[in-house]
Scaffold this active site. Structure first.
Site, short mmCIF file in Angstrom:
data_model
loop_
_atom_site.label_atom_id
_atom_site.label_comp_id
_atom_site.label_asym_id
_atom_site.label_seq_id
_atom_site.Cartn_x
_atom_site.Cartn_y
_atom_site.Cartn_z
N SER A 76 -2.19 2.98 13.98
CA SER A 76 -2.76 3.97 12.88
C SER A 76 -3.58 3.20 11.95
O SER A 76 -3.83 4.33 11.22
CB SER A 76 -1.25 3.69 12.67
OG SER A 76 -0.08 4.41 13.15
N LYS A 80 -2.55 3.11 1.52
CA LYS A 80 -0.79 4.09 2.23
C LYS A 80 0.35 4.31 1.46
O LYS A 80 0.52 2.54 1.18
CB LYS A 80 -1.13 3.40 3.99
CG LYS A 80 -0.54 3.90 4.63
CD LYS A 80 -0.65 3.96 6.28
CE LYS A 80 0.03 4.55 7.37
NZ LYS A 80 -0.05 3.89 8.32
N SER A 131 -0.85 6.71 12.34
CA SER A 131 -0.48 7.33 10.39
C SER A 131 -1.07 7.48 9.46
O SER A 131 -0.66 7.79 8.30
CB SER A 131 1.05 6.87 10.95
OG SER A 131 0.64 5.66 10.97
#
Lengths: 433, 89
Positions: free
Chosen positions: A137, A38, A113
Protein backbone atom coordinates in the site's frame (compact mmCIF):
# COMPACT_ATOMS: atom_id res chain seq x y z
CA UNK A 1 12.06 29.09 14.00
CA UNK A 2 8.34 28.55 14.51
CA UNK A 3 5.15 29.62 12.82
CA UNK A 4 1.99 28.60 11.07
CA UNK A 5 1.59 27.29 7.58
CA UNK A 6 -1.57 28.19 5.72
CA UNK A 7 -2.89 25.28 3.70
CA UNK A 8 -5.85 25.57 1.29
CA UNK A 9 -4.96 23.27 -1.56
CA UNK A 10 -6.83 22.81 -4.81
CA UNK A 11 -7.73 19.22 -4.03
CA UNK A 12 -9.13 18.30 -7.45
CA UNK A 13 -7.80 14.73 -7.10
CA UNK A 14 -9.58 14.15 -3.76
CA UNK A 15 -6.28 13.34 -2.07
CA UNK A 16 -7.40 14.59 1.34
CA UNK A 17 -10.19 13.59 3.70
CA UNK A 18 -9.34 16.38 6.18
CA UNK A 19 -7.17 19.46 5.66
CA UNK A 20 -5.84 21.82 8.32
CA UNK A 21 -6.18 25.34 7.03
CA UNK A 22 -3.56 26.52 9.52
CA UNK A 23 -0.83 24.12 10.58
CA UNK A 24 1.63 25.08 13.31
CA UNK A 25 5.27 24.17 13.02
CA UNK A 26 8.43 24.56 15.08
CA UNK A 27 12.15 24.15 14.73
CA UNK A 28 13.78 20.89 13.73
CA UNK A 29 14.98 18.72 10.87
CA UNK A 30 11.67 19.22 9.02
CA UNK A 31 11.00 22.78 10.22
CA UNK A 32 8.09 24.25 8.30
CA UNK A 33 7.80 21.28 5.92
CA UNK A 34 4.22 20.42 5.02
CA UNK A 35 3.62 16.73 5.67
CA UNK A 36 0.39 14.85 4.95
CA UNK A 37 -0.56 11.85 7.08
CA UNK A 38 -2.58 8.85 5.91
CA UNK A 39 -5.95 8.74 7.63
CA UNK A 40 -5.34 5.48 9.52
CA UNK A 41 -2.65 7.15 11.64
CA UNK A 42 -3.94 8.80 14.83
CA UNK A 43 -3.58 12.57 15.02
CA UNK A 44 -4.65 14.24 18.24
CA UNK A 45 -7.40 16.77 17.60
CA UNK A 46 -7.64 15.95 13.86
CA UNK A 47 -10.38 13.67 12.53
CA UNK A 48 -9.10 10.16 11.75
CA UNK A 49 -11.43 7.95 9.71
CA UNK A 50 -9.42 5.13 8.06
CA UNK A 51 -11.47 6.02 4.97
CA UNK A 52 -14.54 4.56 6.67
CA UNK A 53 -17.97 5.77 7.77
CA UNK A 54 -17.57 3.78 10.98
CA UNK A 55 -14.99 6.31 12.21
CA UNK A 56 -16.50 9.41 10.64
CA UNK A 57 -16.20 12.23 13.15
CA UNK A 58 -13.74 10.32 15.33
CA UNK A 59 -11.13 12.67 16.74
CA UNK A 60 -8.31 10.77 18.45
CA UNK A 61 -7.31 11.96 21.93
CA UNK A 62 -3.69 11.09 21.23
CA UNK A 63 -0.99 11.18 18.54
CA UNK A 64 0.60 8.13 16.99
CA UNK A 65 4.30 8.01 17.87
CA UNK A 66 5.28 8.86 14.28
CA UNK A 67 3.08 11.98 14.52
CA UNK A 68 4.76 12.97 17.81
CA UNK A 69 8.10 12.58 16.04
CA UNK A 70 6.95 14.68 13.07
CA UNK A 71 5.84 17.46 15.43
CA UNK A 72 9.13 17.25 17.35
CA UNK A 73 10.97 17.60 14.04
CA UNK A 74 9.07 20.81 13.37
CA UNK A 75 6.87 19.53 10.54
CA UNK A 76 3.55 21.19 9.73
CA UNK A 77 0.85 18.50 9.64
CA UNK A 78 -1.42 19.84 6.94
CA UNK A 79 -3.99 17.10 6.49
CA UNK A 80 -5.15 13.48 6.52
CA UNK A 81 -5.07 11.64 3.25
CA UNK A 82 -7.61 9.47 1.52
CA UNK A 83 -7.22 5.71 1.51
CA UNK A 84 -8.97 2.44 0.76
CA UNK A 85 -11.25 1.72 3.69
CA UNK A 86 -9.08 0.35 6.54
CA UNK A 87 -6.29 -0.18 4.03
CA UNK A 88 -8.23 -2.85 2.18
CA UNK A 89 -7.58 -2.21 -1.46
CA UNK A 90 -5.11 -1.48 -4.21
CA UNK A 91 -6.73 1.58 -5.78
CA UNK A 92 -8.24 3.87 -3.09
CA UNK A 93 -11.63 3.09 -4.69
CA UNK A 94 -13.04 1.49 -1.52
CA UNK A 95 -12.82 4.75 0.43
CA UNK A 96 -16.14 5.88 1.90
CA UNK A 97 -15.12 9.42 0.89
CA UNK A 98 -14.86 8.84 -2.84
CA UNK A 99 -11.86 7.62 -4.85
CA UNK A 100 -8.68 9.60 -5.30
CA UNK A 101 -7.66 10.33 -8.88
CA UNK A 102 -4.18 9.81 -10.26
CA UNK A 103 -2.62 13.23 -10.96
CA UNK A 104 -0.76 11.77 -13.94
CA UNK A 105 -4.11 10.80 -15.53
CA UNK A 106 -7.24 11.65 -13.52
CA UNK A 107 -9.26 8.90 -15.22
CA UNK A 108 -6.95 6.37 -13.61
CA UNK A 109 -6.46 5.11 -10.10
CA UNK A 110 -3.57 6.42 -8.01
CA UNK A 111 -3.02 2.96 -6.55
CA UNK A 112 -3.75 2.05 -2.96
CA UNK A 113 -4.30 1.90 -0.22
CA UNK A 114 -2.15 5.05 0.36
CA UNK A 115 -3.51 6.65 -2.82
CA UNK A 116 -4.28 9.97 -1.17
CA UNK A 117 -0.73 10.35 0.17
CA UNK A 118 0.75 9.45 -3.23
CA UNK A 119 -1.54 11.84 -5.10
CA UNK A 120 -0.87 14.69 -2.66
CA UNK A 121 2.86 14.31 -3.25
CA UNK A 122 2.61 13.71 -7.00
CA UNK A 123 0.35 16.74 -7.44
CA UNK A 124 2.83 18.93 -5.59
CA UNK A 125 0.40 19.72 -2.75
CA UNK A 126 2.96 18.50 -0.18
CA UNK A 127 6.60 17.41 -0.52
CA UNK A 128 6.23 14.45 1.84
CA UNK A 129 3.59 12.15 3.22
CA UNK A 130 3.25 9.16 5.49
CA UNK A 131 1.62 6.04 4.12
CA UNK A 132 1.20 2.52 5.42
CA UNK A 133 2.06 -0.73 3.65
CA UNK A 134 0.43 -4.06 4.52
CA UNK A 135 0.64 -5.80 1.12
CA UNK A 136 2.02 -3.01 -1.06
CA UNK A 137 0.00 0.00 0.00
CA UNK A 138 2.93 2.45 -0.09
CA UNK A 139 4.79 0.95 -3.03
CA UNK A 140 1.81 0.47 -5.34
CA UNK A 141 0.60 4.08 -5.28
CA UNK A 142 4.21 5.29 -5.41
CA UNK A 143 4.66 3.26 -8.60
CA UNK A 144 1.33 4.30 -10.16
CA UNK A 145 1.80 8.01 -9.39
CA UNK A 146 5.51 8.20 -10.24
CA UNK A 147 6.96 8.99 -6.80
CA UNK A 148 9.21 7.21 -4.30
CA UNK A 149 7.92 5.22 -1.34
CA UNK A 150 9.57 2.92 1.21
CA UNK A 151 8.10 0.07 3.24
CA UNK A 152 10.52 -0.21 6.15
CA UNK A 153 11.72 -3.47 7.68
CA UNK A 154 8.95 -4.78 9.94
CA UNK A 155 9.72 -3.57 13.44
CA UNK A 156 11.66 -0.46 12.52
CA UNK A 157 8.87 2.15 12.73
CA UNK A 158 6.44 2.27 15.64
CA UNK A 159 2.88 1.16 14.96
CA UNK A 160 1.64 2.83 18.16
CA UNK A 161 -1.30 4.90 17.01
CA UNK A 162 -1.65 3.14 13.65
CA UNK A 163 -5.19 1.83 13.51
CA UNK A 164 -4.52 -1.83 12.84
CA UNK A 165 -5.63 -3.79 9.80
CA UNK A 166 -3.08 -6.65 9.75
CA UNK A 167 -0.60 -6.11 12.51
CA UNK A 168 1.99 -8.75 11.57
CA UNK A 169 2.31 -7.30 8.07
CA UNK A 170 1.95 -3.54 8.20
CA UNK A 171 4.42 -0.69 8.56
CA UNK A 172 4.16 3.07 8.37
CA UNK A 173 6.57 4.48 5.81
CA UNK A 174 7.72 7.63 4.00
CA UNK A 175 6.57 8.81 0.57
CA UNK A 176 8.08 11.75 -1.33
CA UNK A 177 9.09 12.90 -4.80
CA UNK A 178 12.76 12.09 -4.22
CA UNK A 179 14.61 9.23 -2.53
CA UNK A 180 16.53 11.80 -0.50
CA UNK A 181 13.28 13.13 0.99
CA UNK A 182 12.06 9.57 1.62
CA UNK A 183 15.27 9.05 3.58
CA UNK A 184 14.91 12.36 5.47
CA UNK A 185 11.38 11.45 6.53
CA UNK A 186 12.47 7.92 7.48
CA UNK A 187 15.18 9.43 9.68
CA UNK A 188 12.47 11.25 11.62
CA UNK A 189 10.00 8.40 12.08
CA UNK A 190 12.22 5.35 12.60
CA UNK A 191 12.84 5.57 16.35
CA UNK A 192 12.32 2.95 19.05
CA UNK A 193 9.04 3.06 20.95
CA UNK A 194 8.54 0.69 23.90
CA UNK A 195 4.79 1.00 23.39
CA UNK A 196 5.09 -1.08 20.20
CA UNK A 197 6.18 -4.48 21.42
CA UNK A 198 6.85 -5.68 17.86
CA UNK A 199 9.70 -3.18 17.38
CA UNK A 200 13.42 -3.60 17.72
CA UNK A 201 15.65 -0.67 18.63
CA UNK A 202 17.23 -0.02 15.22
CA UNK A 203 16.90 3.70 14.52
CA UNK A 204 17.40 4.90 10.95
CA UNK A 205 19.52 7.99 10.48
CA UNK A 206 21.03 7.90 7.02
CA UNK A 207 22.14 10.18 4.24
CA UNK A 208 21.76 8.29 0.95
CA UNK A 209 24.91 7.38 -0.92
CA UNK A 210 25.05 6.76 -4.68
CA UNK A 211 28.13 4.54 -4.35
CA UNK A 212 27.01 1.04 -5.36
CA UNK A 213 30.10 -0.51 -6.99
CA UNK A 214 30.09 -4.21 -6.34
CA UNK A 215 26.49 -4.31 -5.18
CA UNK A 216 24.98 -7.69 -6.12
CA UNK A 217 21.49 -7.24 -7.55
CA UNK A 218 19.35 -10.37 -7.57
CA UNK A 219 16.86 -10.79 -10.42
CA UNK A 220 14.04 -13.17 -9.43
CA UNK A 221 12.55 -14.99 -12.42
CA UNK A 222 9.15 -14.99 -10.70
CA UNK A 223 9.00 -11.19 -10.96
CA UNK A 224 9.18 -11.18 -14.75
CA UNK A 225 6.89 -14.06 -15.57
CA UNK A 226 3.32 -14.55 -16.63
CA UNK A 227 0.98 -11.84 -15.48
CA UNK A 228 3.58 -9.07 -15.69
CA UNK A 229 3.12 -6.68 -18.62
CA UNK A 230 6.25 -7.26 -20.76
CA UNK A 231 6.62 -3.50 -21.36
CA UNK A 232 6.74 -2.94 -17.59
CA UNK A 233 9.31 -5.72 -17.37
CA UNK A 234 11.37 -4.02 -20.07
CA UNK A 235 11.45 -0.64 -18.28
CA UNK A 236 12.57 -2.39 -15.11
CA UNK A 237 15.28 -4.36 -16.91
CA UNK A 238 16.52 -1.07 -18.40
CA UNK A 239 16.65 0.38 -14.88
CA UNK A 240 18.63 -2.63 -13.66
CA UNK A 241 20.96 -1.96 -16.60
CA UNK A 242 21.56 1.52 -15.21
CA UNK A 243 22.55 -0.02 -11.88
CA UNK A 244 24.99 -2.28 -13.74
CA UNK A 245 26.43 0.78 -15.44
CA UNK A 246 27.14 2.15 -11.97
CA UNK A 247 29.13 -0.93 -11.01
CA UNK A 248 26.48 -3.30 -9.68
CA UNK A 249 26.48 -6.97 -10.75
CA UNK A 250 23.35 -8.95 -11.45
CA UNK A 251 22.72 -12.53 -10.38
CA UNK A 252 19.67 -14.70 -11.02
CA UNK A 253 17.74 -15.69 -7.90
CA UNK A 254 14.52 -17.55 -7.27
CA UNK A 255 11.72 -17.24 -4.73
CA UNK A 256 9.82 -20.52 -5.28
CA UNK A 257 7.37 -19.67 -2.48
CA UNK A 258 5.93 -16.93 -4.70
CA UNK A 259 3.29 -19.34 -5.95
CA UNK A 260 1.76 -19.43 -2.47
CA UNK A 261 2.49 -15.83 -1.55
CA UNK A 262 -0.73 -14.16 -2.58
CA UNK A 263 -2.99 -16.80 -1.04
CA UNK A 264 -0.92 -16.80 2.16
CA UNK A 265 -1.10 -13.01 2.31
CA UNK A 266 -4.87 -12.85 1.87
CA UNK A 267 -5.50 -15.59 4.43
CA UNK A 268 -3.25 -13.94 7.01
CA UNK A 269 -4.37 -10.34 6.49
CA UNK A 270 -8.07 -11.17 6.45
CA UNK A 271 -7.66 -13.34 9.57
CA UNK A 272 -5.93 -10.53 11.43
CA UNK A 273 -8.45 -8.00 10.12
CA UNK A 274 -11.39 -10.08 11.35
CA UNK A 275 -9.96 -9.73 14.84
CA UNK A 276 -8.70 -6.14 14.59
CA UNK A 277 -11.94 -4.75 13.20
CA UNK A 278 -14.10 -6.42 15.85
CA UNK A 279 -13.55 -3.32 17.99
CA UNK A 280 -15.64 -1.16 15.66
CA UNK A 281 -18.99 -1.46 17.32
CA UNK A 282 -20.14 2.14 17.69
CA UNK A 283 -19.70 2.01 21.47
CA UNK A 284 -16.40 3.71 22.27
CA UNK A 285 -15.84 5.75 19.10
CA UNK A 286 -17.43 6.59 15.79
CA UNK A 287 -21.13 7.02 14.99
CA UNK A 288 -23.07 5.70 17.97
CA UNK A 289 -24.64 2.27 18.04
CA UNK A 290 -28.33 2.06 18.95
CA UNK A 291 -28.20 0.99 22.61
CA UNK A 292 -31.90 0.18 22.62
CA UNK A 293 -31.26 -2.84 20.41
CA UNK A 294 -29.88 -6.13 21.65
CA UNK A 295 -26.14 -6.73 21.39
CA UNK A 296 -25.84 -8.74 18.17
CA UNK A 297 -28.64 -6.95 16.34
CA UNK A 298 -27.14 -3.57 17.22
CA UNK A 299 -23.66 -4.51 16.02
CA UNK A 300 -24.82 -6.28 12.87
CA UNK A 301 -26.96 -3.33 11.83
CA UNK A 302 -24.25 -0.78 12.53
CA UNK A 303 -21.50 -2.76 10.83
CA UNK A 304 -23.67 -3.43 7.78
CA UNK A 305 -24.41 0.26 7.38
CA UNK A 306 -20.97 1.65 8.22
CA UNK A 307 -18.53 -0.90 6.75
CA UNK A 308 -18.18 -1.02 2.96
CA UNK A 309 -18.54 -4.22 0.96
CA UNK A 310 -14.83 -4.98 0.65
CA UNK A 311 -14.29 -4.61 4.40
CA UNK A 312 -17.21 -6.90 5.18
CA UNK A 313 -15.97 -9.42 2.63
CA UNK A 314 -12.48 -9.51 4.16
CA UNK A 315 -13.75 -9.77 7.73
CA UNK A 316 -15.88 -12.71 6.66
CA UNK A 317 -13.00 -14.41 4.82
CA UNK A 318 -10.84 -14.04 7.91
CA UNK A 319 -13.56 -15.31 10.23
CA UNK A 320 -13.92 -18.34 7.98
CA UNK A 321 -10.17 -18.97 7.66
CA UNK A 322 -9.82 -19.03 11.43
CA UNK A 323 -12.95 -21.00 12.19
CA UNK A 324 -13.01 -24.49 13.70
CA UNK A 325 -12.54 -27.08 11.00
CA UNK A 326 -10.91 -24.68 8.58
CA UNK A 327 -8.08 -23.03 10.51
CA UNK A 328 -5.73 -25.96 9.87
CA UNK A 329 -6.37 -25.84 6.17
CA UNK A 330 -6.10 -22.11 5.67
CA UNK A 331 -4.48 -20.16 8.49
CA UNK A 332 -1.92 -22.76 9.55
CA UNK A 333 -0.93 -23.50 5.94
CA UNK A 334 -0.59 -19.78 5.23
CA UNK A 335 1.82 -19.38 8.15
CA UNK A 336 3.97 -22.26 6.91
CA UNK A 337 3.95 -20.73 3.41
CA UNK A 338 5.00 -17.45 4.99
CA UNK A 339 7.97 -19.04 6.72
CA UNK A 340 8.98 -20.75 3.46
CA UNK A 341 8.95 -17.42 1.64
CA UNK A 342 11.08 -15.79 4.34
CA UNK A 343 13.57 -18.65 4.00
CA UNK A 344 13.56 -18.30 0.19
CA UNK A 345 14.58 -14.64 0.62
CA UNK A 346 17.26 -15.56 3.16
CA UNK A 347 18.70 -18.03 0.67
CA UNK A 348 18.53 -15.49 -2.16
CA UNK A 349 20.27 -12.88 0.01
CA UNK A 350 23.34 -15.14 0.27
CA UNK A 351 23.96 -14.47 -3.42
CA UNK A 352 22.49 -10.97 -3.68
CA UNK A 353 22.52 -7.82 -1.58
CA UNK A 354 19.33 -6.36 -3.01
CA UNK A 355 16.61 -7.94 -5.13
CA UNK A 356 15.12 -5.99 -8.03
CA UNK A 357 11.90 -6.29 -9.97
CA UNK A 358 8.79 -4.38 -10.97
CA UNK A 359 6.67 -2.99 -8.13
CA UNK A 360 3.40 -3.71 -9.95
CA UNK A 361 2.58 -6.08 -12.80
CA UNK A 362 0.93 -3.29 -14.82
CA UNK A 363 0.65 0.48 -14.95
CA UNK A 364 -2.33 2.25 -13.34
CA UNK A 365 -5.73 0.92 -14.41
CA UNK A 366 -8.79 3.03 -15.07
CA UNK A 367 -11.14 3.97 -12.25
CA UNK A 368 -13.83 1.31 -12.06
CA UNK A 369 -11.91 -1.09 -14.32
CA UNK A 370 -11.34 -3.86 -11.76
CA UNK A 371 -14.72 -4.70 -10.31
CA UNK A 372 -13.98 -8.32 -9.48
CA UNK A 373 -12.32 -8.71 -6.05
CA UNK A 374 -10.06 -11.61 -7.01
CA UNK A 375 -8.61 -9.86 -10.07
CA UNK A 376 -7.90 -6.87 -7.82
CA UNK A 377 -6.10 -9.11 -5.28
CA UNK A 378 -3.89 -10.55 -8.02
CA UNK A 379 -2.29 -7.14 -8.62
CA UNK A 380 -0.61 -7.40 -5.24
CA UNK A 381 1.46 -10.43 -6.24
CA UNK A 382 4.80 -8.59 -6.51
CA UNK A 383 4.43 -6.51 -3.36
CA UNK A 384 3.11 -8.97 -0.75
CA UNK A 385 6.30 -11.10 -0.50
CA UNK A 386 8.20 -8.26 1.23
CA UNK A 387 5.43 -7.92 3.83
CA UNK A 388 5.33 -11.67 4.42
CA UNK A 389 9.12 -11.75 4.89
CA UNK A 390 9.27 -8.51 6.91
CA UNK A 391 12.00 -7.08 4.67
CA UNK A 392 12.46 -3.48 3.48
CA UNK A 393 11.24 -2.60 0.00
CA UNK A 394 11.28 0.67 -1.93
CA UNK A 395 9.61 1.75 -5.17
CA UNK A 396 11.29 4.40 -7.30
CA UNK A 397 10.03 5.67 -10.70
CA UNK A 398 11.77 4.14 -13.71
CA UNK A 399 10.15 5.35 -16.88
CA UNK A 400 6.70 5.10 -18.39
CA UNK A 401 4.45 2.84 -20.45
CA UNK A 402 1.67 4.58 -22.41
CA UNK A 403 2.55 7.77 -20.51
CA UNK A 404 1.94 6.09 -17.14
CA UNK A 405 4.66 5.66 -14.50
CA UNK A 406 6.44 2.36 -13.84
CA UNK A 407 8.01 1.56 -10.48
CA UNK A 408 11.33 -0.21 -9.90
CA UNK A 409 11.12 -2.22 -6.68
CA UNK A 410 14.24 -2.90 -4.64
CA UNK A 411 14.11 -5.25 -1.65
CA UNK A 412 16.78 -5.89 0.95
CA UNK A 413 17.68 -7.95 3.98
CA UNK A 414 15.90 -7.22 7.25
CA UNK A 415 17.24 -3.99 8.77
CA UNK A 416 19.18 -3.10 5.60
CA UNK A 417 16.77 -0.27 4.68
CA UNK A 418 19.84 1.98 4.22
CA UNK A 419 21.23 -0.27 1.49
CA UNK A 420 17.90 -0.39 -0.31
CA UNK A 421 17.64 3.41 -0.14
CA UNK A 422 21.19 3.77 -1.49
CA UNK A 423 20.49 1.55 -4.49
CA UNK A 424 17.32 3.52 -5.28
CA UNK A 425 19.19 6.80 -4.80
CA UNK A 426 22.03 5.74 -7.08
CA UNK A 427 19.53 4.88 -9.82
CA UNK A 428 17.52 8.06 -9.36
CA UNK A 429 20.58 10.35 -9.37
CA UNK A 430 21.98 8.68 -12.48
CA UNK A 431 18.80 9.10 -14.54
CA UNK A 432 18.25 12.67 -13.39
CA UNK A 433 21.76 13.66 -14.45
CA UNK B 1 -18.22 -25.07 -1.84
CA UNK B 2 -19.70 -22.47 0.49
CA UNK B 3 -23.45 -22.16 0.37
CA UNK B 4 -25.55 -19.05 0.87
CA UNK B 5 -26.54 -20.41 4.25
CA UNK B 6 -22.85 -20.75 5.18
CA UNK B 7 -22.32 -17.11 4.21
CA UNK B 8 -25.17 -16.03 6.43
CA UNK B 9 -23.71 -18.06 9.29
CA UNK B 10 -20.22 -16.59 8.84
CA UNK B 11 -21.69 -13.10 8.78
CA UNK B 12 -23.47 -13.82 12.04
CA UNK B 13 -20.26 -15.13 13.68
CA UNK B 14 -18.50 -11.93 12.68
CA UNK B 15 -21.40 -9.69 13.70
CA UNK B 16 -21.46 -8.34 10.14
CA UNK B 17 -24.85 -7.57 8.68
CA UNK B 18 -25.46 -8.43 5.04
CA UNK B 19 -28.73 -7.90 3.25
CA UNK B 20 -30.65 -10.70 1.56
CA UNK B 21 -29.86 -9.38 -1.91
CA UNK B 22 -26.15 -9.20 -1.16
CA UNK B 23 -25.95 -12.88 -0.20
CA UNK B 24 -25.79 -14.44 -3.72
CA UNK B 25 -22.97 -12.15 -4.91
CA UNK B 26 -21.02 -12.54 -1.66
CA UNK B 27 -21.34 -16.32 -2.00
CA UNK B 28 -20.07 -16.41 -5.59
CA UNK B 29 -17.12 -14.11 -4.85
CA UNK B 30 -16.29 -16.02 -1.66
CA UNK B 31 -16.16 -19.30 -3.56
CA UNK B 32 -13.95 -17.85 -6.27
CA UNK B 33 -11.52 -16.62 -3.62
CA UNK B 34 -11.55 -19.93 -1.74
CA UNK B 35 -10.84 -21.72 -5.04
CA UNK B 36 -7.78 -19.54 -5.36
CA UNK B 37 -6.75 -20.33 -1.76
CA UNK B 38 -6.70 -24.05 -2.65
CA UNK B 39 -3.09 -23.59 -3.77
CA UNK B 40 -2.23 -23.60 -0.06
CA UNK B 41 -3.00 -27.35 -0.02
CA UNK B 42 0.33 -27.77 -1.84
CA UNK B 43 2.38 -25.97 0.83
CA UNK B 44 5.15 -28.22 2.13
CA UNK B 45 6.50 -28.26 5.63
CA UNK B 46 5.29 -28.52 9.17
CA UNK B 47 4.61 -25.91 11.78
CA UNK B 48 7.94 -24.70 13.13
CA UNK B 49 9.03 -25.63 16.63
CA UNK B 50 8.93 -22.82 19.20
CA UNK B 51 11.52 -20.24 18.10
CA UNK B 52 12.05 -19.14 21.68
CA UNK B 53 10.70 -15.63 21.12
CA UNK B 54 10.03 -13.82 24.36
CA UNK B 55 7.07 -11.56 24.94
CA UNK B 56 8.08 -8.03 25.88
CA UNK B 57 6.29 -6.99 29.04
CA UNK B 58 6.81 -4.06 31.34
CA UNK B 59 6.35 -4.06 35.10
CA UNK B 60 2.76 -3.82 36.24
CA UNK B 61 3.07 -0.26 37.50
CA UNK B 62 0.43 2.36 36.78
CA UNK B 63 1.56 5.11 34.41
CA UNK B 64 -0.06 8.32 33.24
CA UNK B 65 -2.77 7.60 30.70
CA UNK B 66 -5.66 9.34 28.98
CA UNK B 67 -8.11 11.04 31.33
CA UNK B 68 -11.61 9.69 31.74
CA UNK B 69 -12.90 12.86 30.09
CA UNK B 70 -10.75 12.41 26.98
CA UNK B 71 -11.88 8.82 26.57
CA UNK B 72 -15.58 9.51 27.15
CA UNK B 73 -15.50 12.34 24.61
CA UNK B 74 -15.44 9.83 21.74
CA UNK B 75 -18.15 7.53 23.09
CA UNK B 76 -21.62 7.79 21.56
CA UNK B 77 -23.55 7.15 24.73
CA UNK B 78 -22.37 7.71 28.27
CA UNK B 79 -23.94 7.83 31.72
CA UNK B 80 -22.33 8.84 35.02
CA UNK B 81 -18.83 8.34 33.69
CA UNK B 82 -19.65 4.97 32.11
CA UNK B 83 -19.86 4.08 28.44
CA UNK B 84 -23.25 2.66 27.49
CA UNK B 85 -23.48 -0.42 25.31
CA UNK B 86 -26.43 -2.35 23.84
CA UNK B 87 -28.12 -4.79 26.16
CA UNK B 88 -26.72 -8.27 26.53
CA UNK B 89 -29.46 -10.80 26.04
Amino acid sequence: MAGTLEFSPDDRYNAFITTCSTAPFTDGALAGTAVAVKDNISTKGIQTTCGSKILEGYVPPYDAYVVELLRQAGAAIVGKTNMDEFGMGTTTETSAFGPTKNPVDPERVPGGSSGGSAAAVAAGLVPMALGTDTGGSIRCPAAFCGIAGLKPTYGRVSRYGLIAYANSLEQIGPMARTVEDVSRLMSVIARYDPRDSTMLDRPYDHRPSAEIKGLRVGIPEEYFGEGVDPRVGERVRDAIGVLEGLGAETVPVSIPGMRHALAAYYVICTSEASSNLARFDGVRYGPAVDTRKSWHEAYQDLRQEMFGTEVRRRIMLGTFALSAGYAGRYYAKAQIARRNIREDFERAFRDADVIAGPTMPTVAFRLGEKSDPLSMYLSDILTVPANLAGIPAISVPCGKVDGLPVGLQLMGRQFEDERVVDAAYAYEQEVRA
Amino acid sequence: MITESDIEHIAELADIGISKDEVPEFTTQFNAILDYFEVLDTVEGESAPDAGAVNVFRDDEPRPSLSQEEVLASAGSTENGFIKAPRVM
